[in-house]
Design a protein around this motif. Structure first.
Motif, mmCIF file in Angstrom:
data_model
loop_
_atom_site.group_PDB
_atom_site.id
_atom_site.type_symbol
_atom_site.label_atom_id
_atom_site.label_comp_id
_atom_site.label_asym_id
_atom_site.label_seq_id
_atom_site.Cartn_x
_atom_site.Cartn_y
_atom_site.Cartn_z
ATOM 1 N N MET A 1 0.902 -1.251 0.161
ATOM 2 C CA MET A 1 -0.167 -0.038 0.053
ATOM 3 C C MET A 1 0.933 1.189 0.015
ATOM 4 O O MET A 1 1.852 1.525 0.853
ATOM 5 N N PRO A 2 0.632 2.342 -0.765
ATOM 6 C CA PRO A 2 1.349 3.588 -0.633
ATOM 7 C C PRO A 2 1.299 4.128 0.535
ATOM 8 O O PRO A 2 0.071 3.933 1.118
ATOM 9 N N VAL A 3 2.281 4.742 0.945
ATOM 10 C CA VAL A 3 2.305 5.324 2.292
ATOM 11 C C VAL A 3 2.342 6.951 2.155
ATOM 12 O O VAL A 3 2.557 7.678 3.230
ATOM 13 N N THR A 4 2.043 7.456 1.030
ATOM 14 C CA THR A 4 2.390 9.164 0.958
ATOM 15 C C THR A 4 1.520 9.853 1.924
ATOM 16 O O THR A 4 2.034 10.829 2.523
ATOM 17 N N GLY A 5 0.086 9.457 2.157
ATOM 18 C CA GLY A 5 -0.364 10.100 3.135
ATOM 19 C C GLY A 5 0.060 10.239 4.699
ATOM 20 O O GLY A 5 -0.127 11.002 5.468
ATOM 21 N N LYS A 6 0.961 9.425 4.887
ATOM 22 C CA LYS A 6 1.482 9.254 6.253
ATOM 23 C C LYS A 6 2.838 10.161 6.615
ATOM 24 O O LYS A 6 3.398 10.130 7.520
ATOM 25 N N ILE A 7 3.472 10.479 5.202
ATOM 26 C CA ILE A 7 4.938 11.016 5.241
ATOM 27 C C ILE A 7 4.850 12.498 5.551
ATOM 28 O O ILE A 7 4.180 13.217 4.537
ATOM 29 N N GLN A 8 5.019 12.958 6.541
ATOM 30 C CA GLN A 8 5.221 14.659 6.864
ATOM 31 C C GLN A 8 6.502 14.815 7.613
ATOM 32 O O GLN A 8 6.447 14.982 8.878
ATOM 33 N N LEU A 9 7.505 14.806 6.678
ATOM 34 C CA LEU A 9 8.800 15.077 7.351
ATOM 35 C C LEU A 9 9.298 16.596 7.168
ATOM 36 O O LEU A 9 9.060 17.206 6.194
ATOM 37 N N THR A 10 9.794 16.974 8.331
ATOM 38 C CA THR A 10 10.281 18.476 8.257
ATOM 39 C C THR A 10 11.828 18.458 8.569
ATOM 40 O O THR A 10 12.527 17.708 8.696
ATOM 41 N N GLU A 11 12.151 19.791 8.588
ATOM 42 C CA GLU A 11 13.427 20.163 8.921
ATOM 43 C C GLU A 11 14.544 19.407 8.107
ATOM 44 O O GLU A 11 15.672 18.943 8.559
ATOM 45 N N GLY A 12 14.395 19.154 6.853
ATOM 46 C CA GLY A 12 15.346 18.753 6.019
ATOM 47 C C GLY A 12 15.464 17.175 6.017
ATOM 48 O O GLY A 12 16.131 16.367 5.362
ATOM 49 N N LYS A 13 14.384 16.455 6.836
ATOM 50 C CA LYS A 13 14.482 14.946 7.045
ATOM 51 C C LYS A 13 14.224 14.339 5.592
ATOM 52 O O LYS A 13 14.225 13.062 5.539
ATOM 53 N N GLU A 14 13.588 15.031 4.821
ATOM 54 C CA GLU A 14 13.222 14.447 3.283
ATOM 55 C C GLU A 14 14.383 13.904 2.675
ATOM 56 O O GLU A 14 14.405 13.169 1.752
ATOM 57 N N THR A 15 15.648 14.273 3.208
ATOM 58 C CA THR A 15 17.098 13.793 2.540
ATOM 59 C C THR A 15 16.998 12.356 2.455
ATOM 60 O O THR A 15 17.648 11.828 1.636
ATOM 61 N N LEU A 16 16.300 11.614 3.409
ATOM 62 C CA LEU A 16 16.399 10.226 3.548
ATOM 63 C C LEU A 16 15.993 9.465 2.061
ATOM 64 O O LEU A 16 16.268 8.441 1.847
ATOM 65 N N PHE A 17 14.713 10.233 1.361
ATOM 66 C CA PHE A 17 14.454 9.903 0.116
ATOM 67 C C PHE A 17 15.504 9.964 -0.894
ATOM 68 O O PHE A 17 15.314 9.041 -1.926
ATOM 69 N N ILE A 18 16.665 10.671 -0.884
ATOM 70 C CA ILE A 18 17.443 10.597 -1.731
ATOM 71 C C ILE A 18 18.259 9.255 -1.683
ATOM 72 O O ILE A 18 18.686 8.802 -3.178
ATOM 73 N N THR A 19 18.657 8.902 -0.558
ATOM 74 C CA THR A 19 19.615 7.649 -0.504
ATOM 75 C C THR A 19 18.776 6.555 -0.748
ATOM 76 O O THR A 19 19.027 5.555 -1.500
ATOM 77 N N LEU A 20 17.270 6.525 -0.389
ATOM 78 C CA LEU A 20 16.505 5.560 -0.790
ATOM 79 C C LEU A 20 16.456 5.442 -2.378
ATOM 80 O O LEU A 20 16.330 4.156 -2.996
ATOM 81 N N TYR A 21 16.237 6.492 -2.931
ATOM 82 C CA TYR A 21 16.020 6.636 -4.547
ATOM 83 C C TYR A 21 17.224 6.054 -5.075
ATOM 84 O O TYR A 21 17.040 4.989 -6.307
ATOM 85 N N ALA A 22 18.522 6.257 -4.541
ATOM 86 C CA ALA A 22 19.536 5.915 -5.151
ATOM 87 C C ALA A 22 19.713 4.403 -5.128
ATOM 88 O O ALA A 22 20.087 3.899 -6.165
ATOM 89 N N LYS A 23 19.445 3.887 -3.982
ATOM 90 C CA LYS A 23 19.534 2.413 -3.705
ATOM 91 C C LYS A 23 18.440 1.618 -4.663
ATOM 92 O O LYS A 23 18.773 0.395 -5.139
ATOM 93 N N ALA A 24 17.388 2.167 -4.735
ATOM 94 C CA ALA A 24 16.304 1.653 -5.610
ATOM 95 C C ALA A 24 16.815 1.367 -7.066
ATOM 96 O O ALA A 24 16.687 0.572 -7.842
ATOM 97 N N VAL A 25 17.208 2.648 -7.649
ATOM 98 C CA VAL A 25 17.581 2.751 -8.923
ATOM 99 C C VAL A 25 18.817 1.699 -9.202
ATOM 100 O O VAL A 25 19.033 1.082 -10.463
ATOM 101 N N ASP A 26 19.894 1.881 -8.242
ATOM 102 C CA ASP A 26 20.881 0.796 -8.298
ATOM 103 C C ASP A 26 20.384 -0.628 -8.669
ATOM 104 O O ASP A 26 21.007 -1.419 -9.076
ATOM 105 N N CYS A 27 19.324 -0.974 -7.673
ATOM 106 C CA CYS A 27 18.838 -2.222 -7.653
ATOM 107 C C CYS A 27 18.158 -2.756 -9.070
ATOM 108 O O CYS A 27 18.571 -3.836 -9.390
ATOM 109 N N ARG A 28 17.944 -1.868 -9.725
ATOM 110 C CA ARG A 28 17.401 -2.077 -11.020
ATOM 111 C C ARG A 28 18.438 -1.953 -12.290
ATOM 112 O O ARG A 28 18.126 -2.441 -13.431
ATOM 113 N N ALA A 29 19.507 -1.774 -11.739
ATOM 114 C CA ALA A 29 20.541 -1.424 -12.743
ATOM 115 C C ALA A 29 21.304 -2.692 -13.154
ATOM 116 O O ALA A 29 21.317 -3.741 -12.581
#
Length: 269
Positions: A1-29
């Motif tokens: 299930m998508p979890v978009t509605g639960k994500i409300q990160l503040t103070e720059g914590k959204e940077t965690l998605f940068i590393t998650l994205y990088a590792k997901a892209v790498d997995c598909r390479a």
């Protein structure tokens, strides 16, 4: 299930998605460095616009992660009763990638709202615990054993902490734990200047600690002794990149100004 509605990160914590994205892209390479299927699984559940995270050095991110993984595995191989402490864990799946033996105690630490999100995908269990706390708040130390060899990883987090607070954190670590390894990365002032504006506009995060010389780190805590310092551009794990990528990063690594934009450090105490 998508979890978009639960994500409300503040103070720059959204940077965690940068590393998650990088590792997901790498997995598909075709030439994956991490083969991080769990990261890709988590990524698929989050219904958001990840295109804005392109251009944040995805390859460097996964090479850095692979080095830290290998250093942790080496430490665990030598210390069957080790404590692993991951500061600023975000949504990283390192506990899954390494899958330590039963004698190892693993602790993931991050802000309470980040740990709340993380618990969508992980649960505490024997040998594994998540702690919701800012890493600069000393109270989390109370939940970690202090009588065993400890390996601490702070991946992609110290850059966001002021130098004085980094010094306090490093000294608290060596005062509390008897002996162990600590690994983290540092960014040069050139790197911070180049990426600061885009990072702030994209995630709200602000880079605070620039390191142009390893001596700057050494001076923060004499108890920490440097074991290894390397540029991801010259990493042995970069050999798994495509010929075009190897050529590009090989060329970049010829110039110290760019080679040392990000350095991966291993210290011992």
């Amino acid at each position: 299930m998508p979890v978009t509605g639960k994500i409300q990160l503040t103070e720059g914590k959204e940077t965690l998605f940068i590393t998650l994205y990088a590792k997901a892209v790498d997995c598909r390479a075709k030439r994956s460095i991490l083969h991080d299927r769990k990261a890709d699984e988590i990524f698929k559940t989050i219904d958001g616009d990840f295109t804005k995270y392109k251009g944040f050095g995805n390859i460097v991110t996964v090479v850095r992660a692979r080095h830290f993984d290998e250093w942790i595995k080496e430490f665990i191989a030598e210390n069957a009763d080790a404590v692993v402490l991951y500061l600023g864990c975000g949504l990283d799946t390192r506990i899954t990638r390494i899958s330590p033996a039963a004698g190892v105690n693993w602790f993931d630490v991050d802000y309470p709202d980040v740990i709340g999100l993380r618990k969508t995908f992980y649960a505490d269990r024997a040998g594994y615990k998540m702690i919701g706390s800012a890493v600069t708040d000393p109270r989390w130390f109370e939940e970690i054993p202090c009588d065993r060899p400890t390996v601490i990883v702070a991946e992609g987090i110290l850059e966001y902490i002021a130098a004085d607070d980094v010094k306090i954190l490093l000294n608290r670590i060596t005062d509390y734990f008897p002996h162990g390894d600590m690994m983290f990365d540092v960014m040069s002032s050139v790197a911070i200047k180049a990426g600061q504006e885009k990072l702030k506009d994209t995630t709200g995060a602000v880079l605070k600690w620039a390191v142009d010389s390893i001596a700057q780190v050494d001076d923060l805590n004499p108890a920490l002794k440097i074991v290894q310092a390397l540029s991801p551009f010259r990493s042995r794990f970069a050999r798994g990149l495509s010929p075009r990528e190897r050529l590009f990063y090989g060329f970049v690594s010829l110039f110290p100004k760019y080679r040392n934009m990000l350095r991966i450090l291993l210290y011992r105490f």
